[in-house]
Design an enzyme around this catalytic site. Structure first.
Site, PDB file in Angstrom:
ATOM      1  N   ARG A 142       0.979  -0.736   0.086  1.00 34.08           N
ATOM      2  CA  ARG A 142       0.284  -0.540   0.064  1.00 34.08           C
ATOM      3  C   ARG A 142       0.738   1.091   0.023  1.00 34.08           C
ATOM      4  NH1 ARG A 142      -3.008  -3.620   3.602  1.00 34.08           N
ATOM      5  NH2 ARG A 142      -1.303  -2.957   4.921  1.00 34.08           N
ATOM      6  N   CYS A 162       1.759  20.706 -10.046  1.00 30.51           N
ATOM      7  CA  CYS A 162       0.140  20.973  -9.683  1.00 30.51           C
ATOM      8  C   CYS A 162      -0.145  19.532  -9.375  1.00 30.51           C
ATOM      9  CB  CYS A 162      -0.249  21.133 -10.993  1.00 30.51           C
ATOM     10  SG  CYS A 162      -0.088  23.401 -11.260  1.00 30.51           S
TER      11      CYS A 162
END
Length: 280
Positions: A142, A162
Site C-alpha cells: 500500500r 500541480c
C-alpha cells in the site's frame, strides 16, 4: 468522457468565484473525482482535439529526470515555455530554460543535495526505479507512491508541481493508478494530465507484466479560469466520440527504454481544437 463534461458543468453551475495567483480569477470547487476504466479505451478527450504528441514528449522528459526545456524545444513542444523565460528563471538565479526542481527532478532525484551553483548532485532518491521494483516484488504493498511535492523546494520554482502525488494498486493482475492534483486547470491542464497518467499506467503495466485497471483522477482546487468560461460552454455543446486505443511497442521491457516511436494512438476522433490563454 462524459465525466469530464460533467465536471465542466459542475464548476460552471456550483463553483465559487475567487481571485488567484495569476490575477485572472477562477471559478472553483474543492475535491472532485473521476474514474476511467483503461481497458475500455484510452482517455484522450474527444470533445476538443488534444495534442497527444506533446503529452508523450513531456512524459518522456519527466521520466528522464530532466528539468531543462531544451529537450522539449528539440522536439518542438512549447507547453513549458511560459515558465522558462529569462525573466521567470532569473527569479531563482537560474539561466533561461532551466526550471529547477520540478517533476523530473522530484521523480528521479528526490531530496538531492544542491550544489553552490544551484545544480544538484545525483544523490537523491529515484522514486520511479523504486516503484517499478516494488510493483514487481511486492505488488500488494500500500506504499506504491510517488510524490512530486517537496516542501523544501516548492518555493524554488516558478510553478510548483500541480499534480503532486500518485499511487498504484495491483489486483487480479491489473495495475490501477490514482493521481492527486492539488491545483487543476480543468480546461487546459486536466485533459493533458488524465492522458499523461493513463499513458504512464499503461507503460508501467507493460514492463511489470500486468494488465491495466482504472485511472482515478482526484482534484483539490479544481477550477476554470474566468477567461475559459466561453470555451468550456462551447465544449459542453459537443457530443463525446468513441475513445481511441493506445498501442505500445511490446518489445519494451524497461520503462526508461520507451521512445516516442514506441507509443501510438489508433482511431483518435475528436471535435476541433478550442484555443484558450494560459494563466502564468
Amino acid at each position: 468522457m462524459r465525466t469530464y463534461l460533467d465536471l465542466l458543468q459542475h464548476i460552471l453551475d456550483n463553483g465559487g468565484d475567487k481571485g488567484d495567483r495569476t490575477g485572472t480569477g477562477t471559478r472553483s470547487v474543492f475535491g472532485h473525482q473521476m474514474r476511467f476504466d483503461l481497458s475500455q479505451g484510452f482517455p484522450l478527450l474527444t470533445t476538443k482535439k488534444v495534442h497527444f504528441r506533446s503529452i508523450v514528449i513531456e512524459l518522456l522528459w519527466f521520466l528522464k529526470g530532466d528539468t531543462n526545456v531544451q529537450y522539449l524545444k528539440d522536439h518542438k513542444v512549447s507547453i513549458w515555455d511560459e515558465w522558462a523565460t529569462a525573466e521567470q528563471t532569473a527569479r531563482f538565479g537560474r539561466p533561461e530554460g532551466e526550471l529547477g526542481p520540478v517533476y523530473g527532478h522530484q521523480w528521479r532525484n528526490f531530496g538531492a543535495t544542491q550544489n553552490s551553483d544551484g545544480s544538484y548532485k545525483n544523490d537523491g532518491f529515484d522514486q520511479i526505479k523504486w516503484l517499478i521494483n516494488e510493483i514487481k516484488t511486492n505488488p500488494n504493498s500500500r506504499r506504491l507512491i510517488v510524490s512530486g511535492w517537496n516542501p523544501n523546494e516548492a518555493g524554488q520554482v516558478a510553478l510548483p508541481p500541480c499534480h503532486t502525488l500518485f499511487q498504484f494498486f495491483v489486483q487480479d493482475g491489473k495495475l490501477s493508478c490514482q493521481l492527486y492534483q492539488r491545483s487543476a486547470d480543468v480546461f487546459l491542464g486536466v485533459p493533458f494530465n488524465i492522458a499523461s497518467y493513463a499513458l504512464l499506467t499503461h507503460m508501467i503495466a507493460q514492463v511489470c507484466g500486468l494488465g491495466v485497471g482504472d485511472f482515478v483522477w482526484t482534484g483539490g482546487d479544481t477550477h476554470l479560469y474566468a477567461n475559459h468560461f466561453e470555451q468550456a460552454q462551447l465544449q459542453l455543446t459537443r457530443e463525446p466520440l468513441p475513445l481511441c486505443q493506445l498501442k505500445l511497442n511490446p518489445e519494451i521491457t524497461d520503462l526508461f527504454d520507451f521512445k516516442f516511436e514506441d507509443i501510438e494512438i489508433v482511431d483518435y476522433q475528436s471535435h476541433p481544437a478550442i484555443k484558450a490563454p494560459v494563466a502564468v
